[in-house]
Design a protein around this motif. Structure first.
Motif, PDB file in Angstrom:
ATOM      1  N   ALA A   1       1.388  15.956  10.102  1.00  0.00           N
ATOM      2  CA  ALA A   1       2.354  15.136   9.370  1.00  0.00           C
ATOM      3  C   ALA A   1       3.693  15.116  10.096  1.00  0.00           C
TER       4      ALA A   1
ATOM      5  N   ASN B   1      -3.861   9.794   7.505  1.00  0.00           N
ATOM      6  CA  ASN B   1      -4.633  10.969   7.909  1.00  0.00           C
ATOM      7  C   ASN B   1      -6.096  10.870   7.484  1.00  0.00           C
ATOM      8  N   GLU B   2      -6.393  10.086   6.466  1.00  0.00           N
ATOM      9  CA  GLU B   2      -7.771   9.933   6.011  1.00  0.00           C
ATOM     10  C   GLU B   2      -8.527   8.865   6.800  1.00  0.00           C
TER      11      GLU B   2
ATOM     12  N   GLY C   1       1.122   4.040  -3.119  1.00  0.00           N
ATOM     13  CA  GLY C   1       0.524   5.310  -2.724  1.00  0.00           C
ATOM     14  C   GLY C   1      -0.892   5.197  -2.191  1.00  0.00           C
ATOM     15  N   ARG C   2      -1.228   4.016  -1.679  1.00  0.00           N
ATOM     16  CA  ARG C   2      -2.575   3.811  -1.145  1.00  0.00           C
ATOM     17  C   ARG C   2      -2.631   3.984   0.369  1.00  0.00           C
ATOM     18  N   LEU C   3      -1.526   4.332   0.979  1.00  0.00           N
ATOM     19  CA  LEU C   3      -1.473   4.464   2.433  1.00  0.00           C
ATOM     20  C   LEU C   3      -1.668   5.938   2.796  1.00  0.00           C
ATOM     21  N   HIS C   4      -2.798   6.258   3.388  1.00  0.00           N
ATOM     22  CA  HIS C   4      -3.138   7.634   3.768  1.00  0.00           C
ATOM     23  C   HIS C   4      -3.683   7.633   5.193  1.00  0.00           C
TER      24      HIS C   4
ATOM     25  N   SER D   1      -2.627  20.353   9.065  1.00  0.00           N
ATOM     26  CA  SER D   1      -2.239  19.149   8.341  1.00  0.00           C
ATOM     27  C   SER D   1      -0.724  18.975   8.324  1.00  0.00           C
TER      28      SER D   1
ATOM     29  N   ASP E   1       0.827  -1.204   0.000  1.00  0.00           N
ATOM     30  CA  ASP E   1       0.000   0.000   0.000  1.00  0.00           C
ATOM     31  C   ASP E   1       0.864   1.258   0.000  1.00  0.00           C
ATOM     32  N   LEU E   2       1.952   1.246   0.751  1.00  0.00           N
ATOM     33  CA  LEU E   2       2.869   2.378   0.783  1.00  0.00           C
ATOM     34  C   LEU E   2       3.496   2.585  -0.594  1.00  0.00           C
TER      35      LEU E   2
END
Length: 95
Positions: free
Chosen positions: A68, A16-17, A11-14, A64, A7-8
Motif C-alpha cells: 500500500a 490489490n485484489e 469503495g469498489r476500487l481495490h 500488504s 468506483d473510488l
C-alpha cells in the motif's frame, strides 16, 4: 466504460485484489511455499503449526502494508511528474 472516480467514491476500487502475477517464477515459488506448508503440517504438532500460520498471517499483513505504501508513493510520484510536465513553461505546453 468503468468510471474510476465513482468506483473510488463507493469503495469498489481495490487494486490489490486485481493483481495476479503471470510470472512463472512467482507460480513456482507459490507452489514451493504450499509444498513446504504441507510438509510442516504433517511433521509439526498442531500448536507448532498454528504458530507458523500466525507468522505467515503477520508477514502477509506486513507485505500488504508495504504494498500500500509503495502504491501511494508511486501514485504521488506519477502525479508529481504530471504537475511538472503541465507547469513547465519551457515545454511550450499551454497552461
Amino acid at each position: 466504460m468503468k468510471i474510476i472516480l465513482e468506483d473510488l467514491y463507493y469503495g469498489r476500487l481495490h487494486p490489490n485484489e486485481l493483481i495476479k502475477s503471470n510470472d512463472p517464477k512467482f507460480q513456482r515459488i507459490d507452489q514451493e511455499v504450499n509444498d513446504s506448508m504441507n510438509i510442516l503440517r504433517e511433521n509439526l504438532s498442531e500448536d507448532d503449526f498454528e504458530q507458523i500460520e500466525k507468522l505467515f498471517d503477520l508477514l502477509s499483513e506486513s507485505n500488504s502494508l508495504h504494498s500500500a505504501a509503495a502504491f501511494i508513493h508511486g501514485f504521488r510520484t506519477g502525479a508529481s511528474m504530471m504537475i511538472e510536465i503541465f507547469s513547465d513553461e519551457k515545454s511550450g505546453i499551454m497552461k
